[in-house]
Design a protein around this motif. Sequence first.
Motif, PDB file in Angstrom:
ATOM      1  N   SER A   1       0.851  -1.189   0.000  1.00 55.61           N
ATOM      2  CA  SER A   1       0.000   0.000   0.000  1.00 55.61           C
ATOM      3  C   SER A   1       0.890   1.243   0.000  1.00 55.61           C
ATOM      4  O   SER A   1       2.069   1.180   0.333  1.00 55.61           O
ATOM      5  CB  SER A   1      -0.908   0.002   1.223  1.00 55.61           C
ATOM      6  OG  SER A   1      -0.149   0.207   2.393  1.00 55.61           O
ATOM      7  N   LYS A   2       0.308   2.369  -0.362  1.00 53.72           N
ATOM      8  CA  LYS A   2       1.079   3.611  -0.419  1.00 53.72           C
ATOM      9  C   LYS A   2       1.625   3.988   0.950  1.00 53.72           C
ATOM     10  O   LYS A   2       2.753   4.466   1.068  1.00 53.72           O
ATOM     11  CB  LYS A   2       0.227   4.751  -0.964  1.00 53.72           C
ATOM     12  CG  LYS A   2      -0.011   4.679  -2.447  1.00 53.72           C
ATOM     13  CD  LYS A   2      -0.772   5.891  -2.931  1.00 53.72           C
ATOM     14  CE  LYS A   2      -1.007   5.788  -4.420  1.00 53.72           C
ATOM     15  NZ  LYS A   2      -1.725   6.948  -4.950  1.00 53.72           N
TER      16      LYS A   2
ATOM     17  N   LYS B   1       4.573   1.686   1.836  1.00 56.94           N
ATOM     18  CA  LYS B   1       5.720   2.058   1.006  1.00 56.94           C
ATOM     19  C   LYS B   1       6.333   3.366   1.498  1.00 56.94           C
ATOM     20  O   LYS B   1       7.552   3.490   1.600  1.00 56.94           O
ATOM     21  CB  LYS B   1       5.273   2.191  -0.456  1.00 56.94           C
ATOM     22  CG  LYS B   1       6.399   2.440  -1.409  1.00 56.94           C
ATOM     23  CD  LYS B   1       5.891   2.508  -2.832  1.00 56.94           C
ATOM     24  CE  LYS B   1       7.027   2.875  -3.765  1.00 56.94           C
ATOM     25  NZ  LYS B   1       6.594   3.167  -5.103  1.00 56.94           N
ATOM     26  N   ARG B   2       5.499   4.338   1.837  1.00 49.99           N
ATOM     27  CA  ARG B   2       5.990   5.630   2.309  1.00 49.99           C
ATOM     28  C   ARG B   2       6.736   5.481   3.638  1.00 49.99           C
ATOM     29  O   ARG B   2       7.829   6.031   3.814  1.00 49.99           O
ATOM     30  CB  ARG B   2       4.816   6.598   2.466  1.00 49.99           C
ATOM     31  CG  ARG B   2       5.221   8.013   2.832  1.00 49.99           C
ATOM     32  CD  ARG B   2       4.029   8.936   3.016  1.00 49.99           C
ATOM     33  NE  ARG B   2       2.984   8.427   3.873  1.00 49.99           N
ATOM     34  CZ  ARG B   2       3.033   8.392   5.201  1.00 49.99           C
ATOM     35  NH1 ARG B   2       4.096   8.815   5.820  1.00 49.99           N
ATOM     36  NH2 ARG B   2       2.028   7.927   5.904  1.00 49.99           N
TER      37      ARG B   2
END
Length: 139
Positions: free
Chosen positions: A11-12, A15-16
């Motif tokens: 998911s974003k 990942k972030r």
Amino acid sequence: MQLAFLDTKLSKEVKRKTEKLMSSYKNLEAIIESKKLDASPKMVVNYQPSESQRGNQFHSETEQLAMNKMDIEEYTRTKRKLDLVYYSLKPTQQRIWDQKFLLGRYDVDVYSDLNIPDRTYYRLKREMIAVVAEAFGFI
């Protein structure tokens, strides 16, 4: 664990968080050392009122030292985990980590300098981020 079984679709948010952690890798040693300096007790004669005499304070110097030591342990654990992950990666992935996350270069510049196709670069980068996310339990 084999990379073939590792889910590289993250998911974003995961990942972030992982990329932020990887970017902070170079600063962890300095943070640990500065926290150690702050954690050393000060044995200076002080004519100011002590923490226990100030009134509305929430913690004493001893409690602050204990919290600093816990922070140091957490940062040290994070650094050791990142060291283990970094040295377990493929040499190309290590170079990607160095250039992308430690030097802050753009993706295009990194895969151009490494002379690898962009598809290979993004696949290796995805695998690397997934390994770090797995090691820290973000997945």
